[in-house]
Enzyme design. Structure first.
Site, PDB file in Angstrom:
ATOM      1  N   LYS A   1     -11.472  -4.788  28.579  1.00 26.53           N
ATOM      2  CA  LYS A   1     -12.822  -5.310  28.342  1.00 26.53           C
ATOM      3  C   LYS A   1     -12.860  -6.065  27.016  1.00 26.53           C
ATOM      4  CE  LYS A   1     -17.572  -3.668  27.930  1.00 26.53           C
ATOM      5  NZ  LYS A   1     -18.481  -2.518  28.092  1.00 26.53           N
TER       6      LYS A   1
ATOM      7  N   GLU B   1      -2.874  -0.601  22.599  1.00 25.75           N
ATOM      8  CA  GLU B   1      -1.906  -0.173  23.614  1.00 25.75           C
ATOM      9  C   GLU B   1      -1.695  -1.287  24.635  1.00 25.75           C
ATOM     10  OE1 GLU B   1      -4.554   1.522  22.606  1.00 25.75           O
ATOM     11  OE2 GLU B   1      -4.194   3.696  22.598  1.00 25.75           O
TER      12      GLU B   1
ATOM     13  N   GLY C   1     -16.476   0.850  30.337  1.00 24.95           N
ATOM     14  CA  GLY C   1     -15.078   0.905  30.776  1.00 24.95           C
ATOM     15  C   GLY C   1     -14.848   1.921  31.879  1.00 24.95           C
ATOM     16  N   ARG C   2     -15.370   3.128  31.699  1.00 23.74           N
ATOM     17  CA  ARG C   2     -15.080   4.187  32.674  1.00 23.74           C
ATOM     18  C   ARG C   2     -15.895   4.038  33.954  1.00 23.74           C
ATOM     19  NH1 ARG C   2     -17.191   5.814  27.972  1.00 23.74           N
ATOM     20  NH2 ARG C   2     -19.197   6.867  27.871  1.00 23.74           N
TER      21      ARG C   2
ATOM     22  N   GLU D   1     -15.589  11.554  28.285  1.00 20.34           N
ATOM     23  CA  GLU D   1     -15.945  10.458  27.370  1.00 20.34           C
ATOM     24  C   GLU D   1     -17.463  10.240  27.404  1.00 20.34           C
ATOM     25  OE1 GLU D   1     -12.871   7.180  26.339  1.00 20.34           O
ATOM     26  OE2 GLU D   1     -14.364   6.142  27.521  1.00 20.34           O
TER      27      GLU D   1
ATOM     28  N   HIS E   1       0.100  27.574  42.677  1.00 22.37           N
ATOM     29  CA  HIS E   1       1.333  28.186  42.178  1.00 22.37           C
ATOM     30  C   HIS E   1       1.510  27.957  40.690  1.00 22.37           C
ATOM     31  CE1 HIS E   1       2.681  29.149  46.264  1.00 22.37           C
ATOM     32  NE2 HIS E   1       2.008  28.056  46.573  1.00 22.37           N
TER      33      HIS E   1
ATOM     34  N   LYS F   1      -8.696   5.606  16.233  1.00 24.13           N
ATOM     35  CA  LYS F   1      -8.158   4.238  16.343  1.00 24.13           C
ATOM     36  C   LYS F   1      -8.062   3.606  14.959  1.00 24.13           C
ATOM     37  CE  LYS F   1     -10.159   2.698  20.727  1.00 24.13           C
ATOM     38  NZ  LYS F   1     -11.036   1.699  21.303  1.00 24.13           N
TER      39      LYS F   1
HETATM   40  O1  F6P Z   1     -11.010   5.172  25.248  1.00 25.83           O
HETATM   41  C1  F6P Z   1     -11.896   4.296  24.647  1.00 25.83           C
HETATM   42  C2  F6P Z   1     -12.103   3.049  25.459  1.00 25.83           C
HETATM   43  O2  F6P Z   1     -12.997   2.240  24.786  1.00 25.83           O
HETATM   44  C3  F6P Z   1     -12.581   3.320  26.888  1.00 25.83           C
HETATM   45  O3  F6P Z   1     -13.935   3.546  26.983  1.00 25.83           O
HETATM   46  C4  F6P Z   1     -12.091   2.116  27.585  1.00 25.83           C
HETATM   47  O4  F6P Z   1     -12.093   2.299  28.976  1.00 25.83           O
HETATM   48  C5  F6P Z   1     -10.710   1.996  26.994  1.00 25.83           C
HETATM   49  O5  F6P Z   1     -10.881   2.331  25.631  1.00 25.83           O
HETATM   50  C6  F6P Z   1     -10.041   0.669  27.137  1.00 25.83           C
HETATM   51  O6  F6P Z   1     -10.772  -0.357  26.536  1.00 25.83           O
HETATM   52  P1  F6P Z   1     -10.541  -1.868  26.896  1.00 25.83           P
HETATM   53  O7  F6P Z   1     -10.832  -2.062  28.354  1.00 25.83           O
HETATM   54  O8  F6P Z   1     -11.448  -2.658  26.018  1.00 25.83           O
HETATM   55  O9  F6P Z   1      -9.089  -2.202  26.613  1.00 25.83           O
END
Ligand code: F6P
Length: 521
Positions: A204, A210, A263-264, A349, A380, A485
């Site tokens: 987003k 990452e 995002g979620r 979250e 198990h 972060k």
């Molecule tokens: O974990 C924090 C967060 O902001 C989530 O809400 C989101 O889904 C994720 O990082 C990834 O963010 P982005 O889509 O901006 O890379």
């Protein structure tokens, strides 16, 4: 709004809980031959049996009264009509608009045309990739798709891709890379041919370290075959188109993602592109239609008949009146193996908050720890604790009546275990040291299709929304993940030089310096 735990409905629930004392579910069943019918709901091929809970009719009435007193109806209305439900970021949360097919005017703009235009672009693009009319530089048909994204840009699509594998014939194989541990990216790329691999960068913000780190690694890998021009192999899904273009994604390969989608909650947007590439756009549309059906049920059903409201109220009941600190998600379906991980982000979250929307400290517990794994494997590993441990852990058991495979004998064994476990949790065997009286919800779908998967995921989205509305917290922000972060970006340059780090607490300094002394030089 009055303090939650001093509210009339809360106090009534508190006295009711005291009056129920150590009530046994078995006694509740004995007293009501219709208990299964009275405490179960059916909707479009989904059965929710919540009869194996520590509730009677009065409990449910009092819980519904709490939902009313907390304004769940008004907040739901705000959610569906583009009101500001994300109060800290002052924006709506419009995942339901992505699947409604209805016009929705927000700030004078109808969102439907842009949603439709994006779905149409997804249809063209996925159709082109699946038929081979859209290829990379080599002109060969794409055989594989790699989605690079994390959190909401990974978990929902990865879950859906796996769950809908029976619908994936004729599509490319879809892989997901999320962790910044390069072992993940290397392990995935090792099996792939760059000439026939399409890469989606889903972010987003297009700033997530990452995702960008992995995107750089994958872009370098693509360049080995294509020379410097990798544009034909890259797609982005983002709300930050400029950064994607700067990265090297062609402008017409950037699919939008709007700031009014969390995002979620974003599977239903172009973040679902890898799913649609795998199973085709018709199946992706079915997924949206399933979610739309659950939205309609949530909006229209009286609270007493509403699946999301019922699940949420039971969650509040155990969380706040029994001290249950966790909730297990137990899919008896291998294809839903990623459901616990998706629901962890969705729920934790959203609900991991201790400040209300009004900026006050909450006066009760909020989000429970969500965890789980597929049955029967989980039987198990951790079921011993569910049966005989000291803690009360409510659980959702989820299964499909009809499997996609033909091994009906196996499916019967799987389902026999599902039914046996929920019965054993409830009945126990007090003589043998099994206390029983442990609650569970059972969710049975006719078959796991794109439509029923859409319903199931929307069911949990709305459950989370109702719980947070009751607690008075904002389900749509996640400020807590920001601090870590920020610190990581401060620590990263400190890892570079040879000097000992002294800027942090003694433990953090010690860890960093141990790493620096022991890493490969
Ligand atoms: O974990 C924090 C967060 O902001 C989530 O809400 C989101 O889904 C994720 O990082 C990834 O963010 P982005 O889509 O901006 O890379």
């Amino acid at each position: 709004m009055s303090t939650l735990t001093q509210s009339r409905a809360w106090l009534a629930l508190k006295s009711h809980r005291e009056a129920l004392g150590g009530v046994r579910m078995t006694a509740l069943f004995a007293a009501d031959p219709q208990r299964f019918e009275n405490f179960s709901l059916r909707q479009d091929g989904i059965l929710l049996d919540y009869s194996k809970n520590l509730v009677n009719a009065e409990t449910m009435q009092l819980l519904v009264a709490l939902a009313r007193e907390r304004g769940v109806g008004d907040e739901m209305n705000r959610l569906f009509t583009g009101g500001i439900v994300n109060t800290s970021e002052m924006r709506p949360a419009l995942h339901t608009a992505l699947r409604s097919g209805q016009a929705l005017i927000v700030d004078g703009t109808d969102l439907l045309p842009q949603i439709r235009a994006t779905l149409a672009r997804m249809r063209d693009f996925t159709g082109g990739v699946r038929t081979g009319s859209i290829t990379g530089r080599s002109g060969k048909q794409f055989t594989d798709v790699v989605n690079i994204g994390i959190g909401g840009s990974h978990l929902g699509p990865a879950l859906a891709t796996r769950a809908l594998a029976p619908y994936a014939s004729g599509g490319p194989r879809v892989h997901y890379v999320s962790n910044v541990d390069a072992a993940a990216v290397e392990g995935t790329l090792a099996q792939l041919d760059p000439a026939t691999t399409l890469v989606i960068i889903a972010s987003k913000t297009f700033t997530t370290i990452e995702t960008l780190t992995n995107a750089h690694l994958v872009r370098d890998w693509l360049r080995h075959v294509t020379g410097t021009a990798v544009g034909e192999q890259l797609v982005a899904v983002t709300a930050n188109a400029q950064r994607a273009v700067d990265f090297g994604v062609a402008e017409d390969r950037v699919f939008p993602f709007w700031d009014w989608v969390g995002g979620r909650y974003s599977l239903w947007s172009a973040v679902g592109l890898p799913v649609a590439l795998g199973v085709g756009m018709d199946n992706f549309d079915e997924l949206l239609l399933g979610a739309r059906a659950m939205d309609a049920h949530f909006r229209d059903a009286p609270f007493e008949q509403s699946m999301p409201v019922t699940l949420a109220l039971l969650g509040v009941w155990y969380n706040n009146f029994f001290g249950a600190a966790s909730h297990a998600i137990l899919p008896y379906d291998e294809s839903l193996a990623l459901l616990p991980a998706h629901l962890q982000q969705l729920d934790m979250e959203s609900s991991g908050k201790s400040i209300t929307r009004d900026g006050e400290a909450v006066d009760c517990d909020t989000g429970a720890v969500i965890w789980g794994a597929p049955g029967t494997d989980a039987q198990h590993s951790f079921f011993q604790l569910l049966h005989q441990g000291t803690r009360l852990i409510p659980a959702d058991f989820i299964a499909a009546c009809r499997p996609h495979h033909a091994a009906h004998g196996s499916h019967a064994i799987l389902l026999a275990n599902f039914f046996a476990q929920t019965a054993a949790l409830m009945n126990g065997a007090p003589k043998d040291g099994f206390p029983g009286n442990r609650p569970s919800n059972s969710i049975l779908v006719d078959k796991l299709t794109p439509r029923t998967l859409g319903m199931l995921l929307a069911l949990y989205e709305h459950k989370v929304f109702v719980q947070n509305t009751i607690w008075g917290v904002n389900a749509f922000d996640q400020p807590g993940v920001e601090l870590g972060k920020r610190l990581a970006s401060r620590i990263l340059p400190e890892l570079e030089g040879g000097d000992a780090v002294t800027a942090h607490d003694a433990s953090t300094n010690g860890l960093i310096n141990f790493y620096k002394a022991n890493r490969d030089s």
